[in-house]
Design a protein around this motif. Sequence first.
Motif, short mmCIF file in Angstrom:
data_model
loop_
_atom_site.label_atom_id
_atom_site.label_comp_id
_atom_site.label_asym_id
_atom_site.label_seq_id
_atom_site.Cartn_x
_atom_site.Cartn_y
_atom_site.Cartn_z
N ALA A 126 42.78 41.87 49.10
CA ALA A 126 41.32 41.87 49.17
C ALA A 126 40.77 40.79 48.26
O ALA A 126 41.24 40.61 47.15
CB ALA A 126 40.78 43.23 48.76
N SER A 138 37.93 39.54 45.89
CA SER A 138 36.88 40.14 45.07
C SER A 138 36.04 39.08 44.40
O SER A 138 35.59 39.24 43.28
CB SER A 138 37.51 41.08 44.02
OG SER A 138 38.27 42.07 44.66
N HIS A 148 36.94 35.96 43.33
CA HIS A 148 37.64 35.25 42.27
C HIS A 148 37.45 33.76 42.43
O HIS A 148 36.93 33.28 43.42
CB HIS A 148 39.13 35.63 42.26
CG HIS A 148 39.78 35.38 43.60
ND1 HIS A 148 39.69 36.29 44.62
CD2 HIS A 148 40.48 34.33 44.06
CE1 HIS A 148 40.35 35.81 45.67
NE2 HIS A 148 40.84 34.63 45.35
N HIS A 195 42.71 38.19 37.82
CA HIS A 195 43.19 39.03 38.91
C HIS A 195 42.01 39.52 39.73
O HIS A 195 40.98 39.92 39.18
CB HIS A 195 43.98 40.21 38.34
CG HIS A 195 44.84 40.90 39.36
ND1 HIS A 195 44.34 41.78 40.27
CD2 HIS A 195 46.16 40.83 39.62
CE1 HIS A 195 45.30 42.23 41.04
NE2 HIS A 195 46.43 41.66 40.65
N PRO A 196 42.13 39.52 41.04
CA PRO A 196 40.97 39.92 41.86
C PRO A 196 40.59 41.38 41.72
O PRO A 196 39.46 41.74 42.01
CB PRO A 196 41.43 39.59 43.30
CG PRO A 196 42.93 39.59 43.23
CD PRO A 196 43.27 39.08 41.87
N ASP A 197 41.51 42.23 41.29
CA ASP A 197 41.23 43.65 41.19
C ASP A 197 41.25 44.06 39.72
O ASP A 197 42.32 44.13 39.11
CB ASP A 197 42.27 44.46 41.98
CG ASP A 197 41.87 45.92 42.14
OD1 ASP A 197 40.85 46.31 41.52
OD2 ASP A 197 42.54 46.66 42.86
N GLU A 243 40.83 46.92 38.36
CA GLU A 243 41.51 48.18 38.13
C GLU A 243 43.01 47.98 37.97
O GLU A 243 43.66 48.65 37.15
CB GLU A 243 41.23 49.14 39.29
CG GLU A 243 39.77 49.55 39.40
CD GLU A 243 39.56 50.55 40.52
OE1 GLU A 243 40.55 50.88 41.21
OE2 GLU A 243 38.41 51.00 40.70
N GLN A 244 43.59 47.03 38.70
CA GLN A 244 45.00 46.74 38.54
C GLN A 244 45.28 46.09 37.19
O GLN A 244 46.34 46.32 36.59
CB GLN A 244 45.48 45.83 39.68
CG GLN A 244 45.44 46.47 41.05
CD GLN A 244 46.03 45.58 42.12
OE1 GLN A 244 46.71 44.60 41.81
NE2 GLN A 244 45.77 45.91 43.37
#
Length: 487
Positions: free
Chosen positions: A92, A94, A96, A121-123, A125-126
């Motif tokens: 996905a 996000s 970036h 990092h695009p996420d 939460e990760q």
Amino acid sequence: MKPTNAAGRRSFRGGGDGSIPATESGFVFAKLSPAAAFFLLVHGACCAASLAIGFRISRFLFLLLIASPNPSLRRESGGDFVLKSSNPAPIADSGHRGGEISSRSRVVVGRHGILIRPWPHPDPEQVLAAYRILARVQDEQRFRYGVRNPRRVIAVTPTHVRTFQALHLSGVMHSLMATPYEVTWIVVEAGGAATEETAALLRRSNLDVVHVPFPEAMPSEWPERHRAESRMRIHGLRIIRERKLDGIVVFMDESNVHGAEMFDEIQAVKWAGAMSMGILVHAGCTGPTCPTDAEIREGAPAMPIQGPLCDAAGNLDGLHGFDPRPYAAAAAVYVGEQGVVLPQAMEWAGFVLNSRLLWRDPGTPDWVKDFAKLTKNMVNPLDLFHRLSSLEPLGDCGSKVLLWWLRAEARPDSRFPPGWKIDAPLEVTVPAKPTPWLKPAHRRQEPGKGKPTRGLSHLEEENSKYGKYPKINKKYLHVLQRAGNTN
């Protein structure tokens, strides 16, 4: 007898064990198929090239020339070989920096491509999950290889409101905040009251802080200040005894610098320990009365260290203290004056205690004096012990310096904003806009070239048009005149 599968895959005829038959004239090779002969030639060429360049390339060339080009190996316009996965995992986007993430990768490991993600990092939460995993791994490593049952660190710090309080107290505060152990910070403030200015600094730490006042004022002479600080430390020890705080007591003076390894070393103390401390005494002396390097090398010890000394068996042989005699002529008497600030005969910061020594439990060793019988005028920390042979040397028998003693103070009459908060507007010394005399239209021309030379009074006239700018100082007019001639 038919050859086995392992031998059948080979291109030579022979026995079941894959060996080549021997004759009187030596080894005889059977007829090779064209594909096998081609492979043998390519393999030999690759072996020769590998010996020359020191890198094995036979498998890579076999992958390029003989392997099926079906899944993913293809050549880009730039000449690089790229492996493209047949089923790339969707990622996905996000917002970036890297824009759209391609499923291709120019990093090849074996037959698989590696997807390189842009940073950040695009996420998010990760990212947080990765940090939690790293923290958990560090906790597990600390549990397996570090201190199994860590004890609370009880730090005693004397302080008072002054110019350098925010500087020194913030350094101690950040050292304690970075400690991976539980901390109780006892701050004893001189002056008769616990001020709000000191409390505001302590609230930033989010530590377990015990802020108590001390009835005496801080003297302005260094010898008297050392005695007052010793009485303040004893006052902090009384608070530990009254509240029965359990842990390791360490004396953390404000201006000292503490290493992170010190907090790990003190966890090994059973009752009382001594650690090596570097003495920095040259920082405050720059005048003619200070001793020269030759005088220091002749009279002073090679290493200005306070700490334990061990024998060959690793037992405590004695203590090494700082010798102040080479610096006696240049010693500072009052706070803020030019000279060398000398430490005490033995500084408290070089010793740590088990807080149970102050409770006087039945299991307390007999080589420690009863704290209730000690007077408040005790200056030397060695007065706590009947004998020194039972002290535990820390830091590989004192071979590691775990902290540094330093005294840097401003004059007692120096001005500073309370709490270092700027309420009143300050004077503008460097304006944000360009000054009028630096504009091209107002530059001074050389005589006989271009426009006629304009006098220095013109600068003041132009400057008076701008109310935001201060008037030109008379002592800088010759500098501006010289700058105008060069322009």
